[in-house]
Structure formats: C-alpha cells, structure tokens
Design a protein around this motif. Structure first.
Motif, PDB file in Angstrom:
ATOM      1  N   GLN A   1      45.915  29.358  50.370  1.00 16.15           N
ATOM      2  CA  GLN A   1      44.952  29.695  49.369  1.00 16.15           C
ATOM      3  C   GLN A   1      45.623  31.384  49.035  1.00 16.15           C
ATOM      4  O   GLN A   1      45.406  31.647  47.574  1.00 16.15           O
ATOM      5  N   LYS A   2      46.190  31.997  49.698  1.00 16.35           N
ATOM      6  CA  LYS A   2      46.735  33.222  49.187  1.00 16.35           C
ATOM      7  C   LYS A   2      48.037  32.931  48.024  1.00 16.35           C
ATOM      8  O   LYS A   2      47.870  33.654  47.216  1.00 16.35           O
ATOM      9  N   ALA A   3      48.626  31.948  48.316  1.00 15.60           N
ATOM     10  CA  ALA A   3      49.801  31.604  47.650  1.00 15.60           C
ATOM     11  C   ALA A   3      49.125  31.194  46.249  1.00 15.60           C
ATOM     12  O   ALA A   3      49.491  31.637  44.982  1.00 15.60           O
TER      13      ALA A   3
ATOM     14  N   LEU B   1      47.326  32.728  40.423  1.00 14.40           N
ATOM     15  CA  LEU B   1      46.286  32.782  39.490  1.00 14.40           C
ATOM     16  C   LEU B   1      46.330  34.364  39.036  1.00 14.40           C
ATOM     17  O   LEU B   1      46.080  34.629  37.851  1.00 14.40           O
ATOM     18  N   GLU B   2      46.566  35.416  39.994  1.00 14.66           N
ATOM     19  CA  GLU B   2      46.449  36.915  39.498  1.00 14.66           C
ATOM     20  C   GLU B   2      47.501  36.987  38.520  1.00 14.66           C
ATOM     21  O   GLU B   2      47.246  38.076  37.745  1.00 14.66           O
ATOM     22  N   THR B   3      48.847  36.669  38.731  1.00 16.24           N
ATOM     23  CA  THR B   3      49.865  36.696  38.019  1.00 16.24           C
ATOM     24  C   THR B   3      49.786  36.328  36.725  1.00 16.24           C
ATOM     25  O   THR B   3      49.994  37.071  35.787  1.00 16.24           O
ATOM     26  N   GLU B   4      49.236  35.188  36.646  1.00 12.94           N
ATOM     27  CA  GLU B   4      48.991  34.474  35.308  1.00 12.94           C
ATOM     28  C   GLU B   4      48.009  35.238  34.395  1.00 12.94           C
ATOM     29  O   GLU B   4      48.107  35.559  33.207  1.00 12.94           O
ATOM     30  N   PHE B   5      46.601  35.516  35.056  1.00 17.47           N
ATOM     31  CA  PHE B   5      45.784  36.248  34.393  1.00 17.47           C
ATOM     32  C   PHE B   5      46.282  37.776  34.085  1.00 17.47           C
ATOM     33  O   PHE B   5      45.830  38.449  33.063  1.00 17.47           O
ATOM     34  N   ALA B   6      47.136  38.319  34.966  1.00 15.52           N
ATOM     35  CA  ALA B   6      47.681  39.769  34.446  1.00 15.52           C
ATOM     36  C   ALA B   6      48.245  39.884  33.338  1.00 15.52           C
ATOM     37  O   ALA B   6      48.125  40.674  32.546  1.00 15.52           O
ATOM     38  N   VAL B   7      48.963  38.649  32.842  1.00 21.18           N
ATOM     39  CA  VAL B   7      49.782  38.661  31.648  1.00 21.18           C
ATOM     40  C   VAL B   7      48.744  38.591  30.597  1.00 21.18           C
ATOM     41  O   VAL B   7      48.964  39.285  29.410  1.00 21.18           O
ATOM     42  N   ARG B   8      47.718  37.650  30.755  1.00 14.97           N
ATOM     43  CA  ARG B   8      46.983  37.496  29.755  1.00 14.97           C
ATOM     44  C   ARG B   8      45.927  38.448  29.455  1.00 14.97           C
ATOM     45  O   ARG B   8      45.473  38.963  28.229  1.00 14.97           O
ATOM     46  N   ARG B   9      45.702  39.187  30.371  1.00 12.49           N
ATOM     47  CA  ARG B   9      44.818  40.645  30.264  1.00 12.49           C
ATOM     48  C   ARG B   9      45.573  41.624  29.666  1.00 12.49           C
ATOM     49  O   ARG B   9      44.893  42.378  28.736  1.00 12.49           O
ATOM     50  N   ARG B  10      46.533  41.655  30.148  1.00 13.64           N
ATOM     51  CA  ARG B  10      47.569  42.960  29.402  1.00 13.64           C
ATOM     52  C   ARG B  10      47.564  42.564  27.825  1.00 13.64           C
ATOM     53  O   ARG B  10      47.760  43.360  27.040  1.00 13.64           O
ATOM     54  N   ALA B  11      47.720  41.362  27.722  1.00 11.01           N
ATOM     55  CA  ALA B  11      48.029  41.107  25.959  1.00 11.01           C
ATOM     56  C   ALA B  11      46.712  41.091  25.402  1.00 11.01           C
ATOM     57  O   ALA B  11      46.609  41.881  24.315  1.00 11.01           O
ATOM     58  N   ARG B  12      45.567  40.867  25.999  1.00 13.70           N
ATOM     59  CA  ARG B  12      44.113  41.376  25.553  1.00 13.70           C
ATOM     60  C   ARG B  12      43.770  42.542  25.398  1.00 13.70           C
ATOM     61  O   ARG B  12      43.296  43.100  24.165  1.00 13.70           O
ATOM     62  N   GLU B  13      44.336  43.492  26.269  1.00 11.01           N
ATOM     63  CA  GLU B  13      44.186  44.825  26.177  1.00 11.01           C
ATOM     64  C   GLU B  13      45.023  45.246  25.163  1.00 11.01           C
ATOM     65  O   GLU B  13      44.493  46.470  24.358  1.00 11.01           O
TER      66      GLU B  13
ATOM     67  N   MET C   1      39.505  31.308  40.504  1.00 15.78           N
ATOM     68  CA  MET C   1      39.620  31.819  42.009  1.00 15.78           C
ATOM     69  C   MET C   1      38.694  31.043  42.937  1.00 15.78           C
ATOM     70  O   MET C   1      39.103  30.737  44.072  1.00 15.78           O
ATOM     71  N   ARG C   2      37.636  30.858  42.400  1.00 12.53           N
ATOM     72  CA  ARG C   2      36.465  30.045  43.229  1.00 12.53           C
ATOM     73  C   ARG C   2      36.880  28.749  43.655  1.00 12.53           C
ATOM     74  O   ARG C   2      36.713  28.354  44.590  1.00 12.53           O
ATOM     75  N   ALA C   3      37.638  28.164  42.646  1.00 12.22           N
ATOM     76  CA  ALA C   3      37.940  26.726  43.076  1.00 12.22           C
ATOM     77  C   ALA C   3      39.080  26.726  44.075  1.00 12.22           C
ATOM     78  O   ALA C   3      39.104  25.782  44.799  1.00 12.22           O
ATOM     79  N   ILE C   4      39.472  27.642  44.355  1.00  7.58           N
ATOM     80  CA  ILE C   4      40.509  27.664  45.693  1.00  7.58           C
ATOM     81  C   ILE C   4      39.738  27.946  47.188  1.00  7.58           C
ATOM     82  O   ILE C   4      40.523  27.841  48.063  1.00  7.58           O
ATOM     83  N   LEU C   5      38.527  28.080  47.024  1.00  4.19           N
ATOM     84  CA  LEU C   5      37.704  28.570  48.318  1.00  4.19           C
ATOM     85  C   LEU C   5      37.258  27.464  48.801  1.00  4.19           C
ATOM     86  O   LEU C   5      36.821  26.371  48.139  1.00  4.19           O
ATOM     87  N   THR C   6      37.100  27.571  50.136  1.00  2.00           N
ATOM     88  CA  THR C   6      35.910  26.522  50.670  1.00  2.00           C
ATOM     89  C   THR C   6      34.785  26.657  50.490  1.00  2.00           C
ATOM     90  O   THR C   6      34.393  28.004  49.870  1.00  2.00           O
ATOM     91  N   PRO C   7      33.825  25.859  50.803  1.00  2.00           N
ATOM     92  CA  PRO C   7      32.488  25.975  50.493  1.00  2.00           C
ATOM     93  C   PRO C   7      31.782  27.483  51.162  1.00  2.00           C
ATOM     94  O   PRO C   7      31.174  27.988  50.352  1.00  2.00           O
ATOM     95  N   ASN C   8      32.100  27.656  52.335  1.00  2.00           N
ATOM     96  CA  ASN C   8      31.343  28.831  52.900  1.00  2.00           C
ATOM     97  C   ASN C   8      32.171  30.087  52.080  1.00  2.00           C
ATOM     98  O   ASN C   8      31.338  31.068  51.771  1.00  2.00           O
ATOM     99  N   GLN C   9      33.444  30.133  51.911  1.00  2.00           N
ATOM    100  CA  GLN C   9      33.950  31.292  51.037  1.00  2.00           C
ATOM    101  C   GLN C   9      33.384  31.454  49.804  1.00  2.00           C
ATOM    102  O   GLN C   9      32.995  32.486  49.446  1.00  2.00           O
ATOM    103  N   ALA C  10      33.286  30.287  49.158  1.00  2.00           N
ATOM    104  CA  ALA C  10      32.456  30.171  47.861  1.00  2.00           C
ATOM    105  C   ALA C  10      31.254  30.862  47.801  1.00  2.00           C
ATOM    106  O   ALA C  10      30.888  31.291  46.894  1.00  2.00           O
ATOM    107  N   ALA C  11      30.414  30.242  48.812  1.00  2.00           N
ATOM    108  CA  ALA C  11      29.058  30.868  48.842  1.00  2.00           C
ATOM    109  C   ALA C  11      29.159  32.482  48.857  1.00  2.00           C
ATOM    110  O   ALA C  11      28.307  33.281  48.186  1.00  2.00           O
ATOM    111  N   ILE C  12      29.914  33.159  49.847  1.00  2.00           N
ATOM    112  CA  ILE C  12      30.146  34.483  49.800  1.00  2.00           C
ATOM    113  C   ILE C  12      30.717  35.182  48.466  1.00  2.00           C
ATOM    114  O   ILE C  12      30.350  36.111  48.021  1.00  2.00           O
TER     115      ILE C  12
END
Length: 138
Positions: free
Chosen positions: A45-47, A52-64, A113-124
C-alpha cells in the motif's frame, strides 16, 4: 469609476480566496499524513500510495501554475479595462474553471488513495475525509 474598481477587486479577492480554500483543503489536515500515520499501511500500500502522490503532485503543481497565470490575466484585464468588462469576466471565468479542475483532480486523487485501502482502513479514511470537508461548516 471607484465602484467598478471595487467590484473588480472584490471579484479577484473572491477568486483568490476560493483557490486558497481548495489548496488549504489539500494541505490542512493532510490526508497523506493521516494515511501514513494512522492507517498502518502495508508495504504494498505504501508503494502504491507513493506512486499516487508523485503523480498527483505533478498535476497539482501544474494547476497551481495555471491559477497564478489566471490571476495575472485578471489583474491585467482590470488594469487595462478599469471596469467590469467582458475581458474581466472572461479572466474570472478562466480562474474559476482552473480552480474547478484542481478540485476535481483532488477528489479523484482522494478516491484513488481510498481504492488501495482495506475495507476497515477505508471506513476510517471515509470518516476523516468527511470531517475535512465539513470542518468549516461546524
């Protein structure tokens, strides 16, 4: 003339405030920190999250960067027109369009991000997302 300048200034400040709200929602409180610190992610999950974080950071910087450009366009339109003109309206709409796209991309990222979580993690996680989205209404 003063009224027109004040209207244009108010529009610019409203757009700026909206962008700050969207950007703050991404940083405060950080869902990334919550994911890493509270959900006991597996190595896999961390990997996946790192990708996901790396890909989003690029898109976010572009939008900013687009938001900064749209603000500059608005400033130029106000400076040139000195009235609530079609150019000012267009610049405001451009800013709102970019801000909306950033918000959409942020929501897609949260759901990814939610999609990589277990059902218990997703609920939290779901509870924390809901809290983050409704904090200012409480």
């Amino acid at each position: 003339m003063l009224t027109l300048v004040l209207v244009a200034l108010a529009a610019g400040l409203g757009a700026w405030g909206g962008a700050k709200y969207v950007l703050r929602a991404e940083r405060e409180p950080s869902l990334h920190s919550f994911l890493h610190g509270k959900l006991n992610l597996s190595t896999d999950q961390k990997a996946k999250l790192e990708i996901l974080e790396t890909e989003f950071a690029v898109r976010r910087r572009a939008r900013e960067a687009e938001l900064r450009l749209a603000n500059a366009e608005l400033a130029a339109a106000i400076e040139t027109q000195h009235r609530y003109s079609p150019e000012v309206t267009s610049a405001i709409e451009h800013f709102h369009d970019v801000m909306g796209e950033l918000q959409k991309e942020t929501i897609v990222h949260i759901l990814d991000m939610r999609a990589i979580l277990t059902p218990n993690q997703a609920a939290i996680f779901d509870k924390r997302v809901s809290e983050a989205l409704t904090e200012e209404t409480k």
